[in-house]
Design a protein around this motif. Structure first.
Motif, PDB file in Angstrom:
ATOM      1  N   UNK A 197      12.818   3.648  38.610  1.00 36.10           N
ATOM      2  CA  UNK A 197      13.758   4.411  37.789  1.00 36.10           C
ATOM      3  C   UNK A 197      14.495   5.551  38.500  1.00 36.10           C
ATOM      4  N   UNK A 198      13.831   6.313  39.384  1.00 29.59           N
ATOM      5  CA  UNK A 198      14.601   7.385  40.038  1.00 29.59           C
ATOM      6  C   UNK A 198      15.851   6.864  40.745  1.00 29.59           C
ATOM      7  N   UNK A 199      15.734   5.731  41.442  1.00 28.78           N
ATOM      8  CA  UNK A 199      16.901   5.164  42.121  1.00 28.78           C
ATOM      9  C   UNK A 199      17.963   4.718  41.128  1.00 28.78           C
ATOM     10  N   UNK A 200      17.527   4.073  40.048  1.00 24.46           N
ATOM     11  CA  UNK A 200      18.466   3.580  39.043  1.00 24.46           C
ATOM     12  C   UNK A 200      19.181   4.736  38.344  1.00 24.46           C
ATOM     13  N   UNK A 201      18.406   5.760  37.986  1.00 20.06           N
ATOM     14  CA  UNK A 201      18.986   6.911  37.279  1.00 20.06           C
ATOM     15  C   UNK A 201      19.984   7.644  38.170  1.00 20.06           C
ATOM     16  N   UNK A 202      19.626   7.853  39.436  1.00 22.58           N
ATOM     17  CA  UNK A 202      20.542   8.546  40.344  1.00 22.58           C
ATOM     18  C   UNK A 202      21.802   7.722  40.597  1.00 22.58           C
ATOM     19  N   UNK A 203      21.637   6.409  40.747  1.00 25.50           N
ATOM     20  CA  UNK A 203      22.797   5.543  40.969  1.00 25.50           C
ATOM     21  C   UNK A 203      23.747   5.641  39.786  1.00 25.50           C
ATOM     22  N   UNK A 204      23.204   5.543  38.600  1.00 17.63           N
ATOM     23  CA  UNK A 204      24.002   5.588  37.384  1.00 17.63           C
ATOM     24  C   UNK A 204      24.711   6.944  37.235  1.00 17.63           C
ATOM     25  N   UNK A 205      23.973   8.018  37.505  1.00 17.34           N
ATOM     26  CA  UNK A 205      24.552   9.361  37.398  1.00 17.34           C
ATOM     27  C   UNK A 205      25.685   9.533  38.401  1.00 17.34           C
ATOM     28  N   UNK A 206      25.470   9.040  39.619  1.00 18.06           N
ATOM     29  CA  UNK A 206      26.504   9.168  40.653  1.00 18.06           C
ATOM     30  C   UNK A 206      27.764   8.418  40.238  1.00 18.06           C
ATOM     31  N   UNK A 207      27.590   7.209  39.712  1.00 17.50           N
ATOM     32  CA  UNK A 207      28.760   6.425  39.282  1.00 17.50           C
ATOM     33  C   UNK A 207      29.520   7.149  38.168  1.00 17.50           C
ATOM     34  N   UNK A 208      28.775   7.779  37.250  1.00 16.53           N
ATOM     35  CA  UNK A 208      29.420   8.519  36.171  1.00 16.53           C
ATOM     36  C   UNK A 208      30.235   9.693  36.706  1.00 16.53           C
ATOM     37  N   UNK A 209      29.844  10.179  37.887  1.00 15.62           N
ATOM     38  CA  UNK A 209      30.569  11.287  38.509  1.00 15.62           C
ATOM     39  C   UNK A 209      31.676  10.801  39.446  1.00 15.62           C
ATOM     40  N   UNK A 210      31.906   9.495  39.447  1.00 17.44           N
ATOM     41  CA  UNK A 210      32.977   8.974  40.297  1.00 17.44           C
ATOM     42  C   UNK A 210      32.631   8.805  41.760  1.00 17.44           C
ATOM     43  N   UNK A 211      31.331   8.813  42.038  1.00 16.04           N
ATOM     44  CA  UNK A 211      30.857   8.674  43.421  1.00 16.04           C
ATOM     45  C   UNK A 211      30.607   7.185  43.716  1.00 16.04           C
ATOM     46  N   UNK A 212      30.989   6.733  44.902  1.00 17.30           N
ATOM     47  CA  UNK A 212      30.689   5.359  45.294  1.00 17.30           C
ATOM     48  C   UNK A 212      29.180   5.198  45.504  1.00 17.30           C
ATOM     49  N   UNK A 213      28.641   4.085  45.033  1.00 15.40           N
ATOM     50  CA  UNK A 213      27.191   3.883  45.144  1.00 15.40           C
ATOM     51  C   UNK A 213      26.861   2.552  45.801  1.00 15.40           C
ATOM     52  N   UNK A 214      25.974   2.628  46.777  1.00 10.70           N
ATOM     53  CA  UNK A 214      25.415   1.441  47.414  1.00 10.70           C
ATOM     54  C   UNK A 214      23.901   1.506  47.253  1.00 10.70           C
ATOM     55  N   UNK A 215      23.304   0.442  46.726  1.00  7.44           N
ATOM     56  CA  UNK A 215      21.838   0.384  46.645  1.00  7.44           C
ATOM     57  C   UNK A 215      21.343  -0.703  47.603  1.00  7.44           C
ATOM     58  N   UNK A 216      20.361  -0.337  48.409  1.00  3.75           N
ATOM     59  CA  UNK A 216      19.821  -1.261  49.410  1.00  3.75           C
ATOM     60  C   UNK A 216      18.343  -1.463  49.076  1.00  3.75           C
TER      61      UNK A 216
END
Lengths: 157, 157, 157
Positions: C23-42
């Motif tokens: 969940x920490x990775x998922x929550x941070x990814x989602x929050x970043x996208x909401x802020x308009x930040x590009x997200x890459x998950x590996x």
């Protein structure tokens, strides 16, 4: 990071509540502050224990599931082993003159470090602001954290 | 990161001493070097095992407390299970032609990666420079690490 | 990070396959996208479970070896305790209206987040592209990841 030295910023996400994983975040935060770097600590999931008034001075280290401690799991799981490992680690920390958790956090706050609790994790664990160490600045969401961490180096412990 | 490609720098903090958490740091360090990125590895807490001459070739992976390994904790804690899991993981690593820990560190050092031990952790574990792999550049404090990591991407494993 | 806001990029390396560390990775990814930040998950090592079709909805949290859960290891290792802890955590996640893993990943992909599997880990675990969630963009090596993560903030969970 792109700006002059004075603008360097370090964000430390603390997600673990064990004694051995609390110290790396505290030590790095303190070292960064000594170097004039801005520090933000974000306590989430199990890491909330580090700023939980009832738990912060009772963090434990467990030898189970950690091959580095050199104790077979069949022994490490016996009653009393976590307490034994914790007492031993606390003693080593004291010998090195490193402060206990609360004192360490106070030092960090006094030096200008900012402490934040993670809202989602607090809701999940049914914690309120009153459960947290007084120096915690605020309880914020993950999107707030993303805003704060713009331009920062981020470490996830 | 703000400069041209050639100045990109990656700092990897290795805080775990298990076999499964040693490889991510080693693999990323090696990949970064292949891409012409400067690499600094900082071994702290349990991560010191990775550069501890007596331990580096005996890192273990334990199935207990790791639901991803699919072995119930009541079984995973039985004597012999850690060795079994370790043998199996080593075999997979060898099949993929990935080097063992010491050889991997040597490759990283030969490619220009810099290895550092964490002073506080070494004091806590009563280790001296002589206990560490020969290619370790120096034993440094957390403030030194903060200086080295200026402008770098930092990964905490 | 050095460019304007719109160019900020966050790379999240997911190396754990437990429910509490997914969940920490998922929550941070989602929050970043909401802020308009590009997200890459590996997704690498145990973290591949998060995008493994057969496992993604069955991630578990184990109370053993985690002092923050407050259950002594001698009890935490008993049969059924992992399931109990998992059911309780899932209930808290649902109460907070956070999506399950697959739905969360779909949201992240729909919002433009890019998901990648780690080739070495997939080889080690004998997985193929077909074992992974459909929204996974590609299976790539660590050097590819280093190229993708240029100029990004990197978080290793």
């Amino acid at each position: 990071m792109c700006a002059e030295n004075g603008d360097r910023k370090l964000c430390i996400i603390c997600s673990k509540g064990s004694l051995d994983m609390a110290y790396p975040g505290l030590v790095l935060a303190n070292a960064a502050l000594m170097e004039g770097i801005d520090v933000i600590m974000f306590f989430t999931f199990w890491g909330l224990d580090i700023v939980n008034k009832k738990k912060m001075e009772h963090l434990k280290v467990t030898p189970i599931g950690n091959p580095s401690m050199g104790i077979p799991n069949s022994v490490a799981g016996l009653p009393g082993m976590t307490n034994l490992a914790t007492v031993m680690m606390r003693r080593e920390i004291e010998k090195l003159d490193f402060p206990l958790v609360e004192e360490f956090l106070q030092m960090i706050a006094d030096a200008g470090g900012k402490l934040y609790g993670c809202k989602m994790s607090m809701d999940m664990m049914h914690l309120t602001r009153d459960d947290l160490f007084a120096e915690v600045e605020a309880v914020v969401g993950a999107t707030d954290f993303m805003e704060m961490s713009e331009g920062a180096q981020i470490i996830f412990v």
